[in-house]
Design a protein around this motif. Structure first.
Motif, short mmCIF file in Angstrom:
data_model
loop_
_atom_site.label_atom_id
_atom_site.label_comp_id
_atom_site.label_asym_id
_atom_site.label_seq_id
_atom_site.Cartn_x
_atom_site.Cartn_y
_atom_site.Cartn_z
N TYR B 60 0.82 -1.22 0.00
CA TYR B 60 0.00 0.00 0.00
C TYR B 60 0.84 1.26 0.00
O TYR B 60 0.31 2.36 0.06
CB TYR B 60 -0.93 0.02 1.23
N PRO B 63 0.18 4.41 -3.61
CA PRO B 63 -1.20 4.22 -4.07
C PRO B 63 -1.33 4.19 -5.59
O PRO B 63 -2.28 3.66 -6.13
CB PRO B 63 -1.93 5.44 -3.50
N PHE B 66 -0.73 0.49 -6.83
CA PHE B 66 -1.45 -0.53 -6.06
C PHE B 66 -1.95 -1.57 -7.06
O PHE B 66 -2.82 -1.29 -7.90
CB PHE B 66 -2.60 0.12 -5.29
N LYS B 440 -7.42 -4.05 4.41
CA LYS B 440 -5.96 -3.93 4.51
C LYS B 440 -5.43 -4.73 5.71
O LYS B 440 -4.33 -5.27 5.68
CB LYS B 440 -5.59 -2.45 4.67
#
Lengths: 492, 492
Positions: B60, B63, B66, B440
């Protein structure tokens, strides 16, 4: 729900053979659970609904031209040809509960302000800045009158227009990711920020914003803003409470001019990307605003890209000092992330007692929160076009509000920042939600419920809310009568 | 749930001040409700989990990179560099419960069959067709030996490879919509269909498909197919029951060669886009298969693009004649549509008593169905990469399985058709789901639950299932020991 569940289990345990009966019962049960499933249509409404649904079905004829699957920039001209859209425009939609002062107006109306006198332009890093001035004496930039710059220069004019909107031919190319589209959104504010905060323009802007809603058959607005930086040519800058009073005066004027329009209220919503000290200042300001403008201020929020901003959890101590008579009406969960500080804004918003949730896009990933929010009747402000343009979702059939609608969750539909993407009023968002997010068979019941919800979940004081609902009901009945008569004469 | 809800309400009614306590309790409650939330990690597992989560967090960091937000074709080489992916590859993942005979194998292994003797090629409408023949006497097409065509012609070889995969540099350009990607998928079958149904190749293909699963630490396969058109060079075509016996023989051989691998079962799954008469024939065939191969056949399904195929509701009468000992294991809801015959396949699948649901992508839009399916413990086979490549969802963070995981719904992860998109085994799909779809903070508990679910919800007879689970538990403990030792020595 328990009764329904019992019924479900019963249904699935009985012998085969009556398969179609079971199937029908299930679909009926599903429909009754949906948002609006509790509404019983009148005979006239049934006729109007049949007309609506006949046209809604046509929207699905060509799966390759299904408008809510397309980007709004491509879909918009086609939406404008849709009978469902035309129907929605005429429909009394109640209230707009999620819109930002910086982008309430349609693009065209915003652009028209570039023709006002005394508007100067300068370009910094290829970015247009606009500002009203007495002369070009500001030495920080090479200001020139926009009127002179655009003279006989249509390409310059086109460029000016392009600086004021996210709309572009190829959005995927121009905005490769969510940050680029948010950056461009902030750039637009660099361009128009000082154009729309010039007091005479701000007054016209706000009046026009109300007019566009009224024309779109919306009767009430609850908008978010900061009340900051409103200025005169002579350099005077208004205090927030003064701005509130100006806006209140315009609202009263508008209500006199358009008695159908019931009111307008304000949610103080400054930027979230600040220090705890600044939030403490915000809190002082919002408390002062409530004391001085109790019939204007209804709520407190923090705004700006959640993914990059500070989470609500950082300001819990400061929030404790917000006057208990002011509603929290927080943005939360306007994100694709899951299990981060960003989507946990949903938890904090709810624990803090938020009255509604702005966007709440990520709440679907938190079923317990969803259950809690439903128990506490916290409405979610769904802005489908915003979510698409700001790149949370591409095909609106994947919008999580489908689940909310299916489970009877109280949502309202809103427009967020129509200036940015070239929409106007609530009708485009209603269309996208009704055709693309909701069930193909969702009908007038859903639309009626969404309109009524927007008043029910508004922050209007109870008496005024009831008056508003009564007024809306009259508008609704008149709309149904008109539609019924048009349909009966096949005149629509 | 009732207890939890009561707790929730209690939590939100107590006075402020213990805000952080409330917040923590809520997050704990949320975690415990998630899929895998009931698992208690051992001390060794806790160490392994800490290692896993340290690396998961790194996914993560950027971003804009990702991987589950990117198209799999772009993400694949980057996934292969991920420690989380490496971890998942080594992990005993249990069973693959959703894969199609036409695409079980990795692209490379499939391509290798083009080097077999007697393979002829011809081109019809720019589409390559491959077939094993004794000579080129078939006058319907200008067949030539592929060996001759590719001699000193690397661009031809590249073209051959491109005809066997959906993988392309710019998928959005090549596949502007869902129909074009499905058409190309069907085209691939035109190319490879008669290559992989040549009996000697089919045998190697199937053995290799099991080997790829075994190498990926998968111990059981339940696959869908038709058992049709398997041929010899002399023109003989095998009957489905004969094909079943060949596959059974290969399975037994494979189990002898790799005693870790527990078994393989078959779901008879012909095309859905047929008449009622043809479905009646399917039913006869599946009943016959069960009688003749009771330890091979476990289920019945219909396959093909649901949006364009016939709905299950059309064949209810025919389905009544399927032997009650055969499981329905239906594809249903592999669609973005809502409120159509297509997503109502979910309702019919459940009312018909399906054991699992293939894809079930649209079930989120049917909360009552979801509740019913959960009560009946109908597992959903989630194939994230398939859903992305076949254009149901772009950014996997929008995949509806996030809700299923969050609410503790029993899902299993599978690969659907790895040949088509260049994946191999289950690890890529596990990665996408674990990193991109789940929370997450979802950890080893989720992975362990997903692996165990794949055996629990398999169609293996109860005794064999328990043996399988016991075997998997041993594999799991060995995996944890190995990882624990590696981590302790910082050797991973």
């Amino acid at each position: 729900m328990h009764l329904q569940l019992w019924f479900l289990l019963l249904l699935t345990n009985i012998v085969l053979g009556d398969y179609w009966l079971k199937r029908e019962s299930f679909i009926e049960m599903e429909n009754s659970q949906m948002l609006g499933g509790d509404i019983v249509l009148t005979e006239k409404e049934k006729v109007v609904n049949a007309f609506l649904m006949e046209h809604k079905r046509q929207e699905y004829q060509n799966p390759r031209l299904f408008l809510p699957s397309m980007h709004f920039f491509d879909a918009q001209p086609l939406i404008e040809k849709s009978t469902v859209f035309e129907f929605i425009k005429l429909m009394p939609k109640g209230a707009a509960l999620h819109g930002h002062t910086t982008a309430l107006l349609s693009s065209d109306a915003l652009y028209n302000f570039t023709y006002e006198d005394n508007l100067y332009a300068c370009t910094v890093n290829n970015r247009l800045k606009l500002k009203f001035m007495q002369n070009s004496e500001d030495k920080h930039c090479q200001w020139r009158l926009l009127k002179d710059l655009r003279k006989n220069n249509s390409s310059y004019d086109e460029w000016v227009r392009s600086q004021m909107t996210l709309v572009t031919d190829n959005p995927k190319k121009k905005y490769p990711n969510i940050d680029t589209v948010w950056e461009e959104l902030e750039n637009i504010f660099v361009t128009v920020g000082e154009m729309i905060t010039y007091r005479p323009v701000m007054e016209k802007y706000f009046y026009q914003a109300l007019r566009e809603l009224h024309e779109d058959n919306v009767m009430y607005l609850e908008f978010r803003g900061q009340l900051r930086g409103i200025y005169e040519l002579n350099g005077y800058t208004y205090k927030p409470t003064e701005v509130a009073k100006i806006l209140k005066t315009i609202t009263e004027q508008f209500k006199r001019d358009y008695p159908d329009f019931i009111d307008c209220r304000f949610i103080f919503a400054p930027n979230r990307n600040v220090s705890e000290e600044t939030v403490a200042e915000y809190v002082k300001l919002v408390n002062a605003l409530e004391v001085q403008c109790p019939d204007f201020l209804v709520g407190f929020d923090l705004v700006g890209q959640e993914d990059k901003g500070k989470p609500l959890s950082q300001f819990i101590a400061q929030f404790q000092n917000v006057s208990s008579t002011i509603n929290f009406i927080f943005h939360a969960g306007e994100t694709n992330w899951y299990g981060t500080n960003v989507d946990l804004n949903l938890l904090d918003a709810i624990l803090l007692g938020t009255k509604r949730i702005g966007h709440g896009y990520g709440i679907i990933k938190h079923p317990l929160l969803l259950e809690l929010a439903k128990q506490k009747e916290i409405a979610i402000e769904v802005c489908p076009i915003s979510n698409q343009v700001l790149m949370l979702v591409e095909d609106l059939r994947n919008h999580p509000a489908a689940y909310l609608i299916a489970s009877g969750y109280p949502i309202v539909v809103s427009y967020d920042g129509p200036s940015f993407w070239g929409s106007k009023g609530l009708s485009y968002d209603f269309y996208m939600l009704f055709v693309g997010v909701a069930n193909k068979n969702s009908n007038l019941k859903l639309l009626k419920k969404l309109a009524k919800n927007s008043l029910t979940y508004s922050a209007l004081p109870e008496t005024e809310k009831q008056l508003g609902i009564t007024k809306w009901e009259k508008q609704w009945d008149a709309f149904i009568d008109t539609m019924y008569n048009k349909i009966s004469k096949r005149g629509f």
